[in-house]
Design a protein around this motif. Structure first.
Motif, mmCIF file in Angstrom:
data_model
loop_
_atom_site.group_PDB
_atom_site.id
_atom_site.type_symbol
_atom_site.label_atom_id
_atom_site.label_comp_id
_atom_site.label_asym_id
_atom_site.label_seq_id
_atom_site.Cartn_x
_atom_site.Cartn_y
_atom_site.Cartn_z
ATOM 1 N N HIS A 188 0.636 -1.004 -0.327
ATOM 2 C CA HIS A 188 -0.175 0.146 -0.136
ATOM 3 C C HIS A 188 0.978 1.191 -0.040
ATOM 4 C CE1 HIS A 188 -3.095 2.952 1.783
ATOM 5 N NE2 HIS A 188 -3.549 2.601 1.067
ATOM 6 N N ARG A 189 1.344 1.216 0.962
ATOM 7 C CA ARG A 189 2.986 2.831 0.770
ATOM 8 C C ARG A 189 3.538 2.883 -0.546
ATOM 9 N NH1 ARG A 189 3.225 0.840 6.415
ATOM 10 N NH2 ARG A 189 5.389 -1.148 6.248
ATOM 11 N N SER A 190 3.766 1.549 -1.499
ATOM 12 C CA SER A 190 4.599 1.715 -2.389
ATOM 13 C C SER A 190 3.774 1.829 -4.124
ATOM 14 C CB SER A 190 5.340 0.218 -2.904
ATOM 15 O OG SER A 190 4.036 -0.556 -2.836
ATOM 16 N N LEU A 191 3.084 1.060 -3.149
ATOM 17 C CA LEU A 191 2.030 2.452 -4.534
ATOM 18 C C LEU A 191 1.503 3.898 -4.730
ATOM 19 C CD1 LEU A 191 -0.771 -0.552 -4.671
ATOM 20 C CD2 LEU A 191 1.080 -0.469 -6.492
ATOM 21 N N VAL A 192 1.834 3.973 -5.819
ATOM 22 C CA VAL A 192 0.880 5.283 -6.326
ATOM 23 C C VAL A 192 -1.007 5.707 -5.881
ATOM 24 C CG1 VAL A 192 2.129 6.088 -7.883
ATOM 25 C CG2 VAL A 192 -0.064 5.340 -8.811
ATOM 26 N N HIS A 193 -0.955 6.188 -5.932
ATOM 27 C CA HIS A 193 -2.378 6.595 -5.202
ATOM 28 C C HIS A 193 -3.265 6.932 -6.340
ATOM 29 C CE1 HIS A 193 -2.417 8.984 -1.795
ATOM 30 N NE2 HIS A 193 -0.995 9.624 -2.248
ATOM 31 N N GLY A 194 -4.609 4.823 -6.422
ATOM 32 C CA GLY A 194 -4.961 3.809 -7.335
ATOM 33 C C GLY A 194 -4.276 3.443 -8.615
ATOM 34 N N GLY A 195 -3.183 3.282 -7.779
ATOM 35 C CA GLY A 195 -3.112 2.339 -8.363
ATOM 36 C C GLY A 195 -3.321 1.112 -7.990
ATOM 37 N N TYR A 196 -2.503 -0.109 -8.190
ATOM 38 C CA TYR A 196 -3.441 -1.866 -7.966
ATOM 39 C C TYR A 196 -2.197 -2.642 -8.021
ATOM 40 C CZ TYR A 196 -7.371 -0.360 -11.062
ATOM 41 O OH TYR A 196 -8.363 0.114 -11.544
ATOM 42 N N MET A 197 -3.336 -3.592 -7.374
ATOM 43 C CA MET A 197 -2.350 -4.913 -6.529
ATOM 44 C C MET A 197 -2.731 -5.580 -7.549
ATOM 45 S SD MET A 197 -1.528 -5.847 -2.626
ATOM 46 C CE MET A 197 -3.843 -5.831 -2.350
ATOM 47 N N MET A 198 -2.032 -6.300 -7.665
ATOM 48 C CA MET A 198 -2.653 -8.220 -8.523
ATOM 49 C C MET A 198 -2.010 -9.525 -7.645
ATOM 50 S SD MET A 198 -2.911 -11.379 -9.817
ATOM 51 C CE MET A 198 -1.576 -11.219 -9.654
ATOM 52 N N LEU A 199 -3.424 -9.927 -6.744
ATOM 53 C CA LEU A 199 -2.895 -11.179 -6.179
ATOM 54 C C LEU A 199 -3.322 -12.259 -7.470
ATOM 55 C CD1 LEU A 199 -3.579 -9.918 -2.331
ATOM 56 C CD2 LEU A 199 -1.540 -9.684 -3.314
ATOM 57 N N TYR A 249 -5.999 -28.754 -8.696
ATOM 58 C CA TYR A 249 -5.661 -27.188 -8.533
ATOM 59 C C TYR A 249 -6.200 -25.609 -9.352
ATOM 60 C CZ TYR A 249 -2.362 -23.816 -11.347
ATOM 61 O OH TYR A 249 -1.421 -23.459 -11.931
ATOM 62 N N ASP A 250 -6.315 -24.632 -8.145
ATOM 63 C CA ASP A 250 -7.339 -23.802 -8.384
ATOM 64 C C ASP A 250 -6.694 -23.288 -8.622
ATOM 65 O OD1 ASP A 250 -9.788 -22.542 -9.487
ATOM 66 O OD2 ASP A 250 -11.071 -23.401 -7.637
ATOM 67 N N HIS A 251 -6.167 -21.797 -9.739
ATOM 68 C CA HIS A 251 -6.039 -20.908 -9.401
ATOM 69 C C HIS A 251 -6.293 -19.255 -9.478
ATOM 70 C CE1 HIS A 251 -1.757 -18.318 -8.796
ATOM 71 N NE2 HIS A 251 -2.431 -17.747 -9.582
ATOM 72 N N VAL A 252 -6.504 -19.014 -8.709
ATOM 73 C CA VAL A 252 -7.395 -17.708 -8.481
ATOM 74 C C VAL A 252 -6.628 -15.829 -9.229
ATOM 75 C CG1 VAL A 252 -9.211 -15.304 -7.894
ATOM 76 C CG2 VAL A 252 -8.944 -18.541 -6.911
ATOM 77 N N PHE A 253 -6.590 -14.865 -9.899
ATOM 78 C CA PHE A 253 -6.118 -13.573 -9.826
ATOM 79 C C PHE A 253 -6.753 -12.935 -9.622
ATOM 80 C CE2 PHE A 253 -4.151 -16.618 -13.655
ATOM 81 C CZ PHE A 253 -2.756 -16.349 -13.204
ATOM 82 N N ASP A 254 -7.343 -12.005 -8.604
ATOM 83 C CA ASP A 254 -7.751 -10.860 -7.779
ATOM 84 C C ASP A 254 -7.480 -9.606 -8.271
ATOM 85 O OD1 ASP A 254 -10.115 -11.849 -6.834
ATOM 86 O OD2 ASP A 254 -8.456 -12.724 -5.394
ATOM 87 N N TRP A 255 -7.893 -8.573 -8.976
ATOM 88 C CA TRP A 255 -7.254 -7.191 -8.854
ATOM 89 C C TRP A 255 -7.549 -6.037 -7.607
ATOM 90 C CZ3 TRP A 255 -3.087 -5.213 -11.909
ATOM 91 C CH2 TRP A 255 -2.910 -5.888 -12.888
ATOM 92 N N PHE A 256 -6.641 -5.882 -7.200
ATOM 93 C CA PHE A 256 -7.140 -4.519 -6.056
ATOM 94 C C PHE A 256 -6.806 -3.209 -7.060
ATOM 95 C CE2 PHE A 256 -7.083 -8.783 -3.869
ATOM 96 C CZ PHE A 256 -7.870 -8.992 -3.010
ATOM 97 N N CYS A 257 -7.326 -2.005 -6.260
ATOM 98 C CA CYS A 257 -7.144 -0.338 -6.412
ATOM 99 C C CYS A 257 -6.823 0.252 -5.162
ATOM 100 C CB CYS A 257 -8.363 -0.239 -7.149
ATOM 101 S SG CYS A 257 -7.728 1.880 -7.874
ATOM 102 N N ARG A 258 -5.680 0.945 -5.000
ATOM 103 C CA ARG A 258 -5.324 0.941 -3.477
ATOM 104 C C ARG A 258 -6.474 2.911 -3.730
ATOM 105 N NH1 ARG A 258 -2.683 6.113 -1.510
ATOM 106 N NH2 ARG A 258 -0.707 5.142 0.002
ATOM 107 N N LEU A 259 -6.697 2.430 -2.033
ATOM 108 C CA LEU A 259 -7.934 2.775 -1.434
ATOM 109 C C LEU A 259 -6.369 4.702 -0.960
ATOM 110 C CD1 LEU A 259 -10.597 1.416 0.240
ATOM 111 C CD2 LEU A 259 -10.652 2.507 -2.137
#
Length: 176
Positions: A113-124, A164-174
């Protein structure tokens, strides 16, 4: 190299990474470096995007993106990359495989969270049999919104071979 042929890796190479590259982010972090993902940085326009890589294992550095690779723990991303803010932090295969406890997840999420720009994305990217659902994690939900990235859905599930079940989730930084 067997991993290279898995359905989730095909989706990653053929759909997700090209969509990320199309967005022309300034700085991208690809966390977790192995032989089968050495070509991922080349999918981006090198003039528009700095593609950083990291892995905690010093032996994995040879598979990283040259001088843009760092050996560190994802939980230290904000310290190791203190002068850089990322548009996207792409974390695939770490939950349940090194980032295992609630404290590990909390520490990682706060650092990302600290390393992302505002509105940046994290993909897990995570295995459903190895990790709890991150979209239900209170630490994540306090700092991120589960949301689509461009034309990619907020969640994409790849069902492959048995067990084997893999999930990709996108999260936008608040914002803070």
């Amino acid at each position: 190299m067997r991993v290279h042929g898995f359905a989730d890796r095909k989706y990653l190479r053929e759909v997700m990474l090209p969509a990320m590259a199309e967005a022309k982010p300034s700085n991208v972090m690809l966390a977790g470096t192995r032989r089968y993902n050495t070509g991922y940085p080349k999918l981006f326009d090198q003039q528009a995007t700095a593609v950083w890589t990291l892995d905690f294992d010093p032996r994995a550095a040879r598979f990283g993106n040259g001088y843009l690779h760092r050996t560190c723990d994802i939980r230290e991303i904000d310290r190791v990359f203190s002068g850089i803010r990322f548009d996207v932090v792409h974390i695939n295969g770490l939950l349940g495989f090194g980032i295992d406890t609630d404290d590990d997840i909390k520490c990682m999420i706060e650092a990302v969270h600290r390393s992302l720009v505002h509105g940046g994305y994290m993909m897990l990217g995570w295995d459903a049999d190895a990790s709890p659902d991150p979209s239900e994690n209170e630490t994540i939900l306090a700092r991120f919104e589960h949301r689509e990235f461009g034309h990619l859905p907020a969640r994409h599930r790849v069902v492959g071979m048995e067990g084997y079940d893999h999930v990709f989730d996108w999260f936008c930084r608040l914002s803070e």
